[in-house]
Enzyme design. Sequence first.
Site, PDB file in Angstrom:
ATOM      1  N   GLY A  57      54.057  73.287   8.172  1.00 26.45           N
ATOM      2  CA  GLY A  57      52.695  72.771   8.091  1.00 26.45           C
ATOM      3  C   GLY A  57      51.878  73.108   9.319  1.00 26.45           C
TER       4      GLY A  57
ATOM      5  N   HIS B 198      56.156  74.029   4.516  1.00 25.28           N
ATOM      6  CA  HIS B 198      57.066  72.885   4.359  1.00 25.28           C
ATOM      7  C   HIS B 198      57.478  72.391   5.736  1.00 25.28           C
ATOM      8  CE1 HIS B 198      61.214  71.098   3.465  1.00 25.28           C
ATOM      9  NE2 HIS B 198      60.368  70.332   2.813  1.00 25.28           N
ATOM     10  N   SER B 199      57.329  71.096   5.964  1.00 24.12           N
ATOM     11  CA  SER B 199      57.815  70.470   7.194  1.00 24.12           C
ATOM     12  C   SER B 199      57.137  71.100   8.417  1.00 24.12           C
ATOM     13  CB  SER B 199      59.342  70.607   7.223  1.00 24.12           C
ATOM     14  OG  SER B 199      59.895  69.785   8.210  1.00 24.12           O
ATOM     15  N   PHE B 200      57.916  71.602   9.361  1.00 30.08           N
ATOM     16  CA  PHE B 200      57.376  72.331  10.510  1.00 30.08           C
ATOM     17  C   PHE B 200      56.370  73.400  10.080  1.00 30.08           C
ATOM     18  CE2 PHE B 200      57.838  76.263  13.052  1.00 30.08           C
ATOM     19  CZ  PHE B 200      57.433  75.818  14.301  1.00 30.08           C
TER      20      PHE B 200
END
Lengths: 302, 302, 302
Positions: C136, C132-134
């Site tokens: 990734g 999720h988010s970072f």
Amino acid sequence: MTTKEHNDVMYQYNYYFRHMNPNQSTPYSYQPYHFNNEYYTNTTQNGLIDHNDLYFRQHILTFVLIHGSWADPTFWNGIAGELRKMGHIVHTPQLPGHGTDKNKNVTHAMITQSVVEYITTQNLKNIILVGHSFGGSVIQKVAEQVPDRIKRLVFWNAFILKDGESMADQFPPQGQQFILGLAQQSPDHSIKLPFSYFREVFVNLADLQTAQQIYNTTTPEPSAPLTEKLDLKAFYQLTIPRSFINLLEDTAIPAGETYGWYPHMASRLGIFRFIQGHGDHMTTAKLQPRKVAHLIVNAGRD
Amino acid sequence: MTTKEHNDVMYQYNYYFRHMNPNQSTPYSYQPYHFNNEYYTNTTQNGLIDHNDLYFRQHILTFVLIHGSWADPTFWNGIAGELRKMGHIVHTPQLPGHGTDKNKNVTHAMITQSVVEYITTQNLKNIILVGHSFGGSVIQKVAEQVPDRIKRLVFWNAFILKDGESMADQFPPQGQQFILGLAQQSPDHSIKLPFSYFREVFVNLADLQTAQQIYNTTTPEPSAPLTEKLDLKAFYQLTIPRSFINLLEDTAIPAGETYGWYPHMASRLGIFRFIQGHGDHMTTAKLQPRKVAHLIVNAGRD
Amino acid sequence: MTTKEHNDVMYQYNYYFRHMNPNQSTPYSYQPYHFNNEYYTNTTQNGLIDHNDLYFRQHILTFVLIHGSWADPTFWNGIAGELRKMGHIVHTPQLPGHGTDKNKNVTHAMITQSVVEYITTQNLKNIILVGHSFGGSVIQKVAEQVPDRIKRLVFWNAFILKDGESMADQFPPQGQQFILGLAQQSPDHSIKLPFSYFREVFVNLADLQTAQQIYNTTTPEPSAPLTEKLDLKAFYQLTIPRSFINLLEDTAIPAGETYGWYPHMASRLGIFRFIQGHGDHMTTAKLQPRKVAHLIVNAGRD
């Protein structure tokens, strides 16, 4: 007292307790119309209380709702009713050249001035200033004049112009030619949209009967405010919080690479709160006013 | 007679009255299968009748539904059934080179011709011509030949080609190479998609079992019609009303800056009615046919 | 035995039969907590069984969930609980420099290494690796090191960097300046987001109280991993299947022409499965964990 009666009383008691508003001298227990409405019953899927609902009752907001082109304050009827049911204060001023005002010889500055006077005359403060469509450019200019009275700007599928732009600059090429052509054909340069066009792009989600009902509420739009280039240098110095509401099926300005409500115009707001739902330009306000009212509260609350 | 019985009778009476169909010699009172179905029960949140529902019964439409690549008329089974339940007339012709037609040696012109003949042989008029996916390019060409028989064109996540383009020109670069490579490997230059690819981009919302069921209905796609450059000058002179339906999770053509269903190809329609919902390229037609049927009616109605 | 009792028994019997898991030595009949939950009751609108629900029970997946910036494993609490209710195995490792780890002097490589060690130490195989988010960018680098242990990569509104890019390269211009400016003001170059910013762009759909609750769970983010340029040549040689989940109201990275979660970064995955729903960057995980868990299963299943 039966068990049910007991439970009802305890529920009511807990209710008062839970809904005491720490930020108000008069807690909600003094506002009986808040009870027995649907906002109390929602819970999230995992059984927790959705704080949205409490929020609706604990924070009274003052909304000033600015309608768009071809519209007038009756556009807000359903939405304003829902907002008032939630306890909010709602103002829906009529813009010059619109609704019952038959004089189409108006400028963008006159429109802005009328809203500024509405706000200052009534000494409104801490307002959530909402602009729909054309109303976006109006709240940009109003914000320049009375920034200290505005708590937050909410743009709902609304024009957000760059310094020096006109509304027409943000129409897609084919729309620009079409709409400005209509203005030239009219003696007072007002624009009456043909139903066939209105039905396709303003009320695309409506059935024919609803589309006609909404069309019948429209009046010719003064064209001058659509083509005036606006000085917005002061607007882009403001730090008032701002939100953008996007209805996903709104094609009054169609999506494209160099035009469109979102992200094209919305991105000009810098850091903003993004709220989104399904709906089109004018049908959803009429058929699903409570849904739109929720989006507006979500956009406007702290 | 009790109050309730009285109310029931009055309700029924009003029902008949409200559902009389002015465009038919036999009003709905003669069509008992219309009663007792779910379309009568919807009301909007504010208690008003959603005119959509009346509309479904008052305006019989004639749909001609054109399937896409790898598909055949069975693709429409669920959707056509729902449309017929609403009272509409539905045609689902099979395109040459598809379904039970084993001859893959077909051209785009042959496909167009077969639809034109279907429409003229049956003397269909006032039709809502719907193209899904590849079917979009077919209805573009059919519209050039029988414009007077078409009331409205509906493109559902469909190819809308510019004059001189081929379908393959609208594939994203990686897809173009991949799909045309498959054609070269096949003796008759037909294209059988590998399941792993189909599952990811055509039925991304399906569970594995449903994905396999849908995959098993596909047949190899003739490649020639995908690579032919189409003359579409006449199409871009037509003024037939048009709609675009976008399912938000359809990635058969992925979204990108220079390709994609919406807004990239849709914007070529000029002024069009935009209808949107959640769904992917082929699962939603199978699992939620009523939902898609509603979108198609919303796209096709007056 | 009454008819109802008989039906109940037969239902239960059929239940066991239908839910036998061919891939497990212990079929579902041995897992009584699977009964009496909501996953058994859904059917599609046309009365067919939605195979999704059977699927949830027949295919046990092993998830490794990698949280984002300012977050820690508690971010996953609700979602992991829902996934476990469905029978899945869930791991939520804490990244160095996050949550209870007060040492902010970490690099992207150290973070990657900690996840790789987590996976190899526990000998996890066939995993669905979700970022999720970072997170990734973390799963991009982890995938390079242990590709054979990964069944599928799932990017949820997640950074997907090109070879040689840093996270900061994918911030929009105003965000880049703002966030990196915060790092410079802090003695250990960690970044504490101001609440006013966090509330607008990370939890835009939350009420104020929920927004504050979520904000209170955040810890300052080490800045070095956000600005390191990553070598991702090996990642772009991998053929592991991949999915992208997009929540439509997530504006942690706002949509724009040259930045944004979808389609901008997602398109770098080449062929991928696209899953989408409504929600924002951090509220939906907390208030609608079951909804997010469903999206994750839809992204991760075969």
